[in-house]
Design a protein around this motif. Structure first.
Motif, short mmCIF file in Angstrom:
data_model
loop_
_atom_site.label_atom_id
_atom_site.label_comp_id
_atom_site.label_asym_id
_atom_site.label_seq_id
_atom_site.Cartn_x
_atom_site.Cartn_y
_atom_site.Cartn_z
N LEU A 165 10.76 6.80 -3.94
CA LEU A 165 10.36 5.38 -4.15
C LEU A 165 10.93 4.24 -3.33
O LEU A 165 10.37 3.24 -2.68
CB LEU A 165 10.53 5.15 -5.68
N SER A 166 12.21 4.47 -3.33
CA SER A 166 13.12 3.32 -2.56
C SER A 166 12.78 3.04 -1.10
O SER A 166 12.86 2.01 -0.67
CB SER A 166 14.61 3.71 -2.71
N GLU A 167 12.41 4.36 -0.55
CA GLU A 167 12.40 4.07 0.74
C GLU A 167 10.99 3.96 1.52
O GLU A 167 10.84 3.98 2.84
CB GLU A 167 12.79 5.56 1.65
N ALA A 168 9.81 4.20 0.40
CA ALA A 168 8.47 3.88 0.93
C ALA A 168 8.57 2.42 1.36
O ALA A 168 8.70 1.55 0.80
CB ALA A 168 7.36 4.09 -0.14
N HIS A 169 7.62 2.34 2.55
CA HIS A 169 7.54 1.10 3.33
C HIS A 169 6.27 1.19 4.12
O HIS A 169 5.93 2.23 4.56
CB HIS A 169 8.60 0.52 4.03
N GLY A 170 5.70 -0.01 4.43
CA GLY A 170 4.42 -0.02 5.37
C GLY A 170 4.91 -0.83 6.72
O GLY A 170 5.74 -1.31 6.63
N ASP B 71 0.76 -1.05 -0.08
CA ASP B 71 0.01 -0.16 0.02
C ASP B 71 0.87 1.15 0.00
O ASP B 71 0.62 2.11 -0.77
CB ASP B 71 -0.87 -0.15 1.36
N ALA B 72 1.93 1.18 0.98
CA ALA B 72 2.79 2.40 0.76
C ALA B 72 3.62 2.63 -0.34
O ALA B 72 3.52 3.80 -0.84
CB ALA B 72 3.86 2.18 1.92
N ARG B 73 3.89 1.66 -1.04
CA ARG B 73 4.98 1.71 -2.22
C ARG B 73 3.90 2.23 -3.34
O ARG B 73 4.17 2.88 -4.38
CB ARG B 73 5.73 0.33 -2.50
N LEU B 74 2.72 1.77 -3.45
CA LEU B 74 1.73 1.89 -4.38
C LEU B 74 1.37 3.64 -4.36
O LEU B 74 1.21 4.11 -5.31
CB LEU B 74 0.40 1.23 -4.39
N ARG B 75 1.28 4.03 -3.07
CA ARG B 75 1.07 5.28 -2.85
C ARG B 75 2.11 6.44 -3.42
O ARG B 75 1.87 7.28 -4.19
CB ARG B 75 0.91 6.00 -1.45
N ALA B 76 3.40 5.65 -3.02
CA ALA B 76 4.71 6.51 -3.67
C ALA B 76 4.82 6.44 -5.22
O ALA B 76 4.94 7.43 -5.95
CB ALA B 76 5.78 6.07 -2.92
N LEU B 77 4.48 5.29 -5.78
CA LEU B 77 4.29 5.00 -7.12
C LEU B 77 3.60 5.99 -7.97
O LEU B 77 3.71 6.73 -9.02
CB LEU B 77 3.97 3.50 -7.42
#
Length: 328
Positions: free
Chosen positions: A323-328, A260-266
């Motif tokens: 993008l690289s640091e996005a995480h949940g 979810d977190a990475r898709l938001r960043a994407l």
């Protein structure tokens, strides 16, 4: 086409490699030629195939993709321009039996396999030859010595592996160094922007009836960072269309807070750049650390156009970091 250094060698390869898995089976010759021409016209020169593509398609035995590429290069008279990769080790020995009867990586199989691939491809040398799957019932020394022999014979220029864990790669490369053999220069592994939950493996290919269990992980990325003469070639970076296609939902193993977190960043970066999710993923892989080539696939010229359009996207350092640091 942008190029990247191939594993610390003097060779440069196209940043986007064209995956030719279904050429000659699911994708007919006319469409395959159109896609190859489209890729070539954009400057693409890196082709990926295997001696077992695509045995799981109805009517397929394996080798159809290699044969089609051989015909295309002969008709276009461009073999000398292409960086050609193929694989050995996962071709079924019994038609219809699947990977349960995979040929494996004995010296005898490798010696026979390269001759068959050279014949189908219509060439006298393969630029990158992969050990397709890790066969632990065969001593690594036997496999590595047989592959090195192909390099010494001038039939292969570089060696790679696929579907192999980081510790096995390190072991293989150590053995090659000790014995003076040509080492694995890269691993072709499943890798994308989204990360599967730990312990859930790689990505399924439902129509093929198997799962790629080995995916890029932090150990492998750390190994690449510490060994500049080794790199990753990422396959299935677009999750078989799951980033953008409503009919291709994300596999369950990706569902969770991290995704979810990475898709938001994407999505944020896609809006900022006016690009598609797919294009941002490919740009992130190209500009990340370590930088790596991605294998793209397409069955239509529209899909190919979108993939190639990622080359026009240059992410800022801040966007890559976000993008690289996005995480949940």
């Amino acid at each position: 086409m942008q190029t990247i250094d191939f594993a610390g060698t003097s060779t440069r390869v196209s940043a986007l490699c064209l995956g030719c898995m279904y050429f000659g089976t699911k994708t007919d010759q006319e469409t395959s030629y159109a896609l190859l021409d489209q890729y070539y016209e954009r400057g693409g020169r890196f082709l990926d195939t295997s001696n077992n593509y695509a045995f799981w398609v109805s009517g397929g035995l394996g080798g159809e993709s290699e044969s089609l590429l051989g015909r295309w290069m002969k008709e276009r008279r461009n073999r000398g321009e292409m960086f050609l990769a193929t694989k050995v080790g996962a071709r079924p020995t019994v038609p219809g039996a699947g990977l349960a009867s995979a040929e494996g990586l004995t010296a005898k199989v490798i010696a026979r396999g390269v001759e068959d691939s050279l014949s189908r491809l219509g060439t006298d040398v393969i630029d990158l030859y992969y050990a397709h799957i890790d066969q632990r019932t065969v001593p690594l020394e036997e496999t590595l010595e047989a592959l090195d022999r192909l390099v010494r014979q001038g039939k292969v220029r570089h060696l790679g592996c696929s579907n192999m864990t980081a510790w096995r790669i390190a072991e293989a490369r150590t053995l090659s160094r000790i014995n003076g053999w040509s080492p694995y220069r890269c691993v072709q592994q499943w890798h994308s922007y989204l990360r599967p939950r730990p312990g859930t493996g790689g990505i399924e290919v439902p129509e093929a009836g198997f799962t790629f269990q080995v995916n890029v992980n932090d150990d492998l990325l750390d190994y690449c960072a510490m060994n500049q003469d080794f790199t990753v070639v990422a396959f299935s970076p677009l999750l078989l269309g799951a980033y953008t296609r409503a009919d291709r939902p994300l596999p369950e193993k990706f569902v969770g807070a991290d995704t979810d977190a990475r898709l938001r960043a994407l999505d944020t970066v896609a809006r900022e750049t006016g690009s598609t999710r797919n294009q941002v993923v490919l740009a992130w892989l190209r500009q990340g650390k370590p930088a790596m080539a991605s294998i793209i696939a397409a069955s239509t010229t529209e899909q190919m156009k979108e993939n190639l359009g990622s080359l026009d996207l240059v992410l800022s350092e801040e966007q890559v970091q976000r993008l690289s640091e996005a995480h949940g």
